[in-house]
Design an enzyme around this catalytic site. Structure first.
Site, mmCIF file in Angstrom:
data_model
loop_
_atom_site.group_PDB
_atom_site.id
_atom_site.type_symbol
_atom_site.label_atom_id
_atom_site.label_comp_id
_atom_site.label_asym_id
_atom_site.label_seq_id
_atom_site.Cartn_x
_atom_site.Cartn_y
_atom_site.Cartn_z
ATOM 1 N N GLU A 82 0.821 -1.225 0.000
ATOM 2 C CA GLU A 82 0.000 0.000 0.000
ATOM 3 C C GLU A 82 0.848 1.265 0.000
ATOM 4 O O GLU A 82 0.372 2.355 0.337
ATOM 5 C CB GLU A 82 -0.970 -0.023 1.186
ATOM 6 C CG GLU A 82 -1.939 -1.193 1.170
ATOM 7 C CD GLU A 82 -3.226 -0.976 0.375
ATOM 8 O OE1 GLU A 82 -3.760 0.132 0.400
ATOM 9 O OE2 GLU A 82 -3.692 -1.935 -0.277
ATOM 10 N N CYS B 45 -2.989 11.331 3.949
ATOM 11 C CA CYS B 45 -3.308 10.411 2.843
ATOM 12 C C CYS B 45 -3.201 11.118 1.505
ATOM 13 O O CYS B 45 -2.888 10.490 0.493
ATOM 14 C CB CYS B 45 -4.742 9.911 2.938
ATOM 15 S SG CYS B 45 -5.076 8.910 4.358
ATOM 16 N N HIS C 103 -4.253 1.405 7.394
ATOM 17 C CA HIS C 103 -2.860 1.716 7.049
ATOM 18 C C HIS C 103 -2.184 2.183 8.332
ATOM 19 O O HIS C 103 -2.829 2.808 9.185
ATOM 20 C CB HIS C 103 -2.773 2.869 6.033
ATOM 21 C CG HIS C 103 -3.287 2.539 4.678
ATOM 22 N ND1 HIS C 103 -4.123 3.376 3.963
ATOM 23 C CD2 HIS C 103 -3.073 1.469 3.878
ATOM 24 C CE1 HIS C 103 -4.403 2.834 2.791
ATOM 25 N NE2 HIS C 103 -3.786 1.669 2.710
#
Ligand code: SUG
Length: 443
Positions: free
Chosen positions: A171, A365, A244
């Site tokens: 990721e 993000c 995450h």
């Protein structure tokens, strides 16, 4: 040589919507089906970039991806004109269609893992696009991400994404933190993973990063080993919604700021970083106690999904947090205390990225951090560098091309595709992205 950290933000795409596509991402699940505002979303992201640029930081922009992603629909057997594909896919495979319409590439922290030239044996900047293989809507991002990174960083080693398989689930920078003494010095790269790749699937929410993926990236980025640390996320964090690591941890320079429950073995993580930093710098661990900020508040208010930056003329770091952190009693009280103490974090600024937050994407993000030398920054593609001129151009472009509202029903309208392609075609010129940047331009 002067080096600094640049933030490359993902420009939010015109199909931004609340699809409920991400299992384990609590905001995505709870806001599924809400009416989104692509225009407000993109403008909020743009204002954040402007704030950082005006504060004196190096700011970059990564373009949104083509949505709907027709190549995925064609691979799934749909054929004919674009409009025929759009209508047939909505009729026969509406879930697939929703995945192909997500504007998820806005979350640039998941675009790639980045190792600056000061950390790599060959002295080159290395980037590996994340395969994002855990979620269908995100797994289709990496080919275009690779193209976008090659365009933005023509001097860098841009690798292919890892094999698209569960063993190599990756990721990107959302599970990676780089600490260093001064920018430009050799740093320590911390790779955080949620599971062993070959292990049987764990119970609870999906763990999206494997140890094997992190190890493969460290190898291909030629990090040399000694300054590299691997740490396991705690099950408690993942099951509380930390899909995450950057939902419970952020770091900059010598400081690692994280929640007490973020890591499976905090003492080992600290010892490993301290050892890897030996002779370079002394790490500063700022651990937020569970007793002061319950993990649920940390995740709901996105305290850690903040950008930790060094503003010019400020010795202490600044936390760029979402408004939601200010509105939550536990996180706001903690931030006030942090700033008042003599911690390395001396200031908290709050920004409005609510449209993105409703899909689980905070200020951190939305950006990909890239530490660059002055020479490298100079060589970044001009159209990817934020400037007042680019800001004006993008603002006008958003205002004239984006819809004010987008409901789940509106997604069925094939005009949305046409509008989106017209806008992206114009964007390739505004951002100087070259010929045939998007798949629809190549047919
Ligand atoms: O992958 N949300 C993204 C949020 C990514 C946040 N990034 C970092 N933490 N770095 C995700 O879960 C939701 C899309 C939807 O449901 O429509 C989504 O993809």
């Amino acid at each position: 040589m002067i080096s600094r950290e640049a933030n490359f933000d993902g420009l939010i795409g015109s199909t931004h919507n609340y699809g409920g596509l991400s299992d384990g991402n609590l905001a995505s699940a709870s806001n599924a089906g809400l009416i989104a505002s692509p225009k407000a979303a993109a403008l909020q992201g743009l204002e954040k970039m402007k704030d950082m640029h005006e504060a004196g930081l190096w700011q970059g922009v990564l373009p949104p991806q083509q949505r709907p992603h027709l190549p995925t629909l064609r691979r799934a057997g749909f054929s004919g004109t674009n409009k025929e594909i759009y209508e047939a896919a909505w009729k026969q495979a509406p879930r697939l269609m929703k995945n192909c319409l997500s504007a998820s590439s806005m979350w640039a922290a998941n675009a790639a893992t980045v190792s600056p030239s000061s950390d790599t044996v060959d002295g080159k900047l290395h980037l590996t696009p994340a395969n994002l293989s855990t979620m269908l809507h995100r797994s289709i991002e990496h080919p275009q991400t690779q193209r976008a990174l090659e365009t933005a960083f023509p001097f860098a080693s841009v690798h292919h994404a890892l094999a698209e398989q569960s063993v190599f689930a990756d990721e990107g920078a959302a599970n990676h933190v780089r600490l260093c003494g001064a920018r430009g010095d050799h740093g320590v790269e911390l790779f955080v993973y949620g599971r062993a790749g070959y292990a049987v699937t764990r119970a609870g929410y999906p763990a999206r990063q494997t140890l094997e993926a992190s190890q493969a990236i460290a190898r291909s980025h030629k990090l040399g080993g000694v300054r590299t640390v691997f740490a396991l996320q705690s099950d408690a964090a993942i099951n509380a919604g930390a899909f995450h690591n950057d939902v419970v941890c952020v770091g900059a320079l010598q400081t690692l700021f994280y929640h007490e429950l973020a890591f499976a073995d905090t003492a080992s993580m600290q010892a490993d970083i301290t050892k890897a930093a030996d002779g370079l710098f002394i790490p500063n661990f700022v651990e937020v106690p569970l007793a002061e900020v319950p993990i649920e508040d940390a995740i709901k208010a996105y305290l850690f999904n903040s950008m930790l930056v060094q503003m010019p003329d400020n010795d202490r770091l600044t936390l760029i947090a979402p408004l939601e952190t200010q509105e939550n009693v536990a996180t706001k009280t903690y931030c006030d205390k942090l700033v008042a103490s003599n911690s390395p974090i001396g200031e908290v600024r709050y920004v409005d990225v609510r449209q993105s937050m409703r899909n689980g994407g905070g200020p951190a993000c939305l950006r990909l951090r890239v530490s660059l030398t002055e020479k490298e920054w100079f060589e970044v593609n001009r159209g990817n560098k934020f400037s007042t001129k680019l800001y004006d151009g993008l603002k006008t472009w958003i205002n004239s091309n984006y819809r004010d509202t987008l409901s789940p029903e509106d997604l069925r309208d094939p005009n949305l595709m046409e509008e989106s392609f017209v806008a992206l075609d114009e964007l390739t010129r505004i951002m100087e992205l070259g010929e045939n940047f998007y798949p629809f331009q190549r047919i």
